[in-house]
Enzyme design. Structure first.
Site, PDB file in Angstrom:
ATOM      1  N   GLY A   1     -48.895  78.851 -55.894  1.00 50.27           N
ATOM      2  CA  GLY A   1     -48.292  80.105 -55.468  1.00 50.27           C
ATOM      3  C   GLY A   1     -48.389  81.157 -56.556  1.00 50.27           C
TER       4      GLY A   1
ATOM      5  N   LYS B   1     -28.907  80.563 -64.217  1.00 51.68           N
ATOM      6  CA  LYS B   1     -28.992  81.957 -64.661  1.00 51.68           C
ATOM      7  C   LYS B   1     -29.414  82.880 -63.512  1.00 51.68           C
ATOM      8  CE  LYS B   1     -33.783  82.155 -66.213  1.00 51.68           C
ATOM      9  NZ  LYS B   1     -34.690  82.455 -67.330  1.00 51.68           N
TER      10      LYS B   1
END
Length: 289
Positions: free
Chosen positions: A12, A204
């Site tokens: 990807g 995060k």
């Protein structure tokens, strides 16, 4: 002594950016074989197979348009063919597909092979939360490092300077991956707290989404800074509960930790960032109803 054969599992946006780096790096090293196989989930693009386009035009026109891949990166649509004889695996696919793919790979794993996961996320199942590296390690019975950082694929492909972190329970393997992946503009640090690094990569992004909500709701930078600080504290607290091994504060100061949320103190989310924050903000405002 023959070089180690590298297989990239995934193609990807992020996988193609990493393939660009690896393809160039293996050509300049005796440690690795010069040809890199990249497993590609086959798709048709304007009546042509994506693997054919990559292998003839050396560009992933769907997921990383405008960037040429080295000619020694060969796209292969069958995972068993792509991984044949591989010593090193780079896992960079959506996390929801890793279990099934590992089941296909298991009978063909070469003894002594090892891997690294660039997959962000945590798996949720009947037994609770599990790290992606743990799934790979268990299913393939190989050693697995992780790589996490503030790394937007298009910027890495553009060779804009950035940092990243490798977590390696086996430091020798960690430094092999550093040699394979580091460039003058893609700087890598290697730390032993692999589980902490991997958790940071997932957590995060949650903090970053919260920071994006602050932008979308017009709360201002002061509120956003508070959300980021409190989010980082929650990351540390969660990791210390989740991880069985040592968790040190220093790891959270690496690229894998606070750098992602702090992007939002410097720039507001852009539609082309690949983070999906613009859509999240629209939904949060009610525009997505």
């Amino acid at each position: 002594m023959p070089g180690k054969k590298v297989c990239i599992v995934g193609s990807g946006n992020w996988g193609s950016a990493i393939a660009k780096i690896i393809g160039h790096n293996v050509k300049g090293s005796n440690r690795f074989e010069p040809v890199v196989k990249m497993w590609v989930f086959e798709e048709m693009i304007n009546d042509r197979k994506l693997t054919e386009i990559i292998n003839t035009e050396h560009e992933n026109v769907k997921y990383l348009p405008g960037h040429k891949l080295p000619k020694n990166v060969v796209a292969v649509p069958e995972i068993v063919e792509a991984m044949a004889g591989a010593d090193i695996f780079i896992f960079v696919i959506p996390h929801q597909f890793i279990g099934k793919l590992c089941d296909q790979m298991k009978p063909h794993i070469k003894p002594g092979a090892f891997g690294i996961s660039l997959i962000k996320g945590i798996d949720e199942g009947p037994d609770g939360l599990r790290l992606i590296s743990e799934i790979i390690r268990e299913k393939l019975e190989i050693e697995v490092c992780v790589l996490m950082g503030a790394n937007i694929a298009s910027e890495v492909a553009d060779e804009k300077f950035c940092e990243t972190t490798i977590g390696a329970k086996n430091m020798q393997n960690g430094h092999i991956f550093k040699e394979l992946l580091q460039t003058p503009n893609f700087r890598i640090s290697v730390v032993e707290e692999s589980d902490t690094v991997e958790l940071c990569g997932a957590l995060k992004n949650i903090v970053a989404v919260g920071a994006g909500f602050c932008d979308g709701l017009g709360f201002g930078d002061n509120t956003k800074a508070a959300v980021i600080r409190l989010g980082l504290m929650e990351m540390v607290a969660f990791t210390r509960v989740f991880c069985q091994g040592e968790v040190t504060s220093a790891t959270f100061l690496e690229s894998c930790g606070g750098s992602g949320p702090h992007h939002h103190l410097l720039r507001r989310p852009q539609p082309a960032s690949g983070r999906g924050l613009r859509q999240d903000l629209q939904v949060h405002r009610g525009a997505g109803d």
